[in-house]
Motif scaffolding. Structure first.
Motif, short mmCIF file in Angstrom:
data_model
loop_
_atom_site.label_atom_id
_atom_site.label_comp_id
_atom_site.label_asym_id
_atom_site.label_seq_id
_atom_site.Cartn_x
_atom_site.Cartn_y
_atom_site.Cartn_z
N UNK A 60 2.26 0.34 1.38
CA UNK A 60 3.71 0.20 1.50
C UNK A 60 4.35 -0.15 0.16
N UNK A 61 3.64 -0.91 -0.67
CA UNK A 61 4.19 -1.36 -1.95
C UNK A 61 3.64 -0.58 -3.14
N UNK A 62 2.99 0.53 -2.89
CA UNK A 62 2.54 1.39 -3.97
C UNK A 62 1.35 0.88 -4.74
N UNK A 63 0.53 0.05 -4.12
CA UNK A 63 -0.67 -0.49 -4.77
C UNK A 63 -1.87 0.33 -4.31
N UNK A 64 -2.67 0.82 -5.25
CA UNK A 64 -3.85 1.61 -4.88
C UNK A 64 -4.85 0.71 -4.14
N UNK A 65 -5.36 1.20 -3.03
CA UNK A 65 -6.23 0.39 -2.19
C UNK A 65 -7.35 1.25 -1.62
N UNK A 66 -8.52 0.63 -1.44
CA UNK A 66 -9.70 1.32 -0.93
C UNK A 66 -10.30 0.48 0.20
N UNK A 67 -10.66 1.14 1.30
CA UNK A 67 -11.35 0.47 2.39
C UNK A 67 -12.83 0.36 2.07
#
Length: 267
Positions: A60-67
């Motif tokens: 939602x805030x444009x932060x790259x994220x990985x599960x």
């Protein structure tokens, strides 16, 4: 120095439930941490999480994220999984920034990353202890260094032990300031070469690690070097309790033109 920041984040917390999603001035804590890391000059910033709510907040805030998998025993194992998917060269530098450090000094991140060498696959940070009670507080982790600025040992005990001074005087700490073996408080910030980061999960836990409940002792036990960046700036504390959360919230709720916000923006 080119480096990648990976921020491990789990939703479970015994002392402060849902901590990564706690609101700090209109944004979740994990997003605030990523924003601070972005000021360090890192080539790339990612969040590594095992929970869909954290994943959604980052997106939602444009932060790259990985599960990641949910069964990792430590944050280091979690970021190792993510780093393995990034096709990084062996000599790439990866920095582990804790997800509960929304006021971390971006300069400290870069300075710690800069210590990685071919013969020094891991680095961390420390600062001089100013208050004698902290030397004896088991929740304050201490580190002693060799002449090259590498860690010799980490402990919850008071190290080095000022045999005569601690027994006789409360001024003993001031007497040690400027001495090469003065007490240093360890800061939970870590940098690794990517090659070593992939080796780390294969290292067996050490007896010292179990006794002290300090994961970094595994690295020393297996004979690997840890460089320590000693900063003269007392770092802002992270968020472990509700009181910590309220303290940090005051930073983000300060008026935009306040001296506090101006100072933070200048970092």
């Amino acid at each position: 120095m080119s480096f990648t920041v990976i921020i491990p984040a789990r939703l479970a917390s015994t002392r402060l439930p849902n901590k990564p999603l706690a609101d700090l001035g209109g944004k979740p804590m994990i997003v605030r941490v990523a924003e601070r890391a972005a000021q360090s000059g890192a080539k790339r910033i990612l969040v590594a999480t095992d929970h869909r709510d954290i994943y959604a907040a980052c997106e939602q805030h444009g932060v790259e994220v990985v599960m990641t998998r949910a069964d990792h025993p430590s944050g280091t194992d979690r970021i190792a999984e993510v780093a393995a998917t990034l096709d990084l060269p062996d000599d790439a530098v990866v920095v582990n920034v804790q997800g509960d450090e929304p006021l971390i000094d971006p300069g400290l991140i870069a300075a710690t990353a800069a210590h990685i060498r071919v013969d020094v696959p891991m680095a961390t940070a420390a600062h001089a202890i100013a208050d004698l009670p902290e030397v004896f507080n088991p929740n304050v982790v201490k580190v002693v260094l060799n002449k090259d600025g590498r860690a010799m040992y980490f402990s919850r005990a008071a190290i080095p032990w000022h045999r005569d001074g601690f027994a006789q005087s409360k001024e003993a700490l001031s007497e040690l300031h400027g001495h090469e073996f003065m007490p240093l408080r360890h800061i939970g910030l870590y940098a690794y070469s990517n090659h070593f980061l992939q080796i780390y999960p294969t290292l067996t836990p050490s007896p010292l690690e179990r006794i002290e409940a300090l994961e970094q002792l595994r690295v020393l036990w297996h004979g690997h070097a840890i460089a320590v960046h000693v900063t003269s700036v007392l770092p802002e504390a992270g968020v472990d309790t509700q009181e910590d959360l309220e303290r940090v919230r005051r930073h983000f709720e300060a008026p935009p033109d306040s001296p506090l916000v101006t100072a933070i923006s200048a970092l």
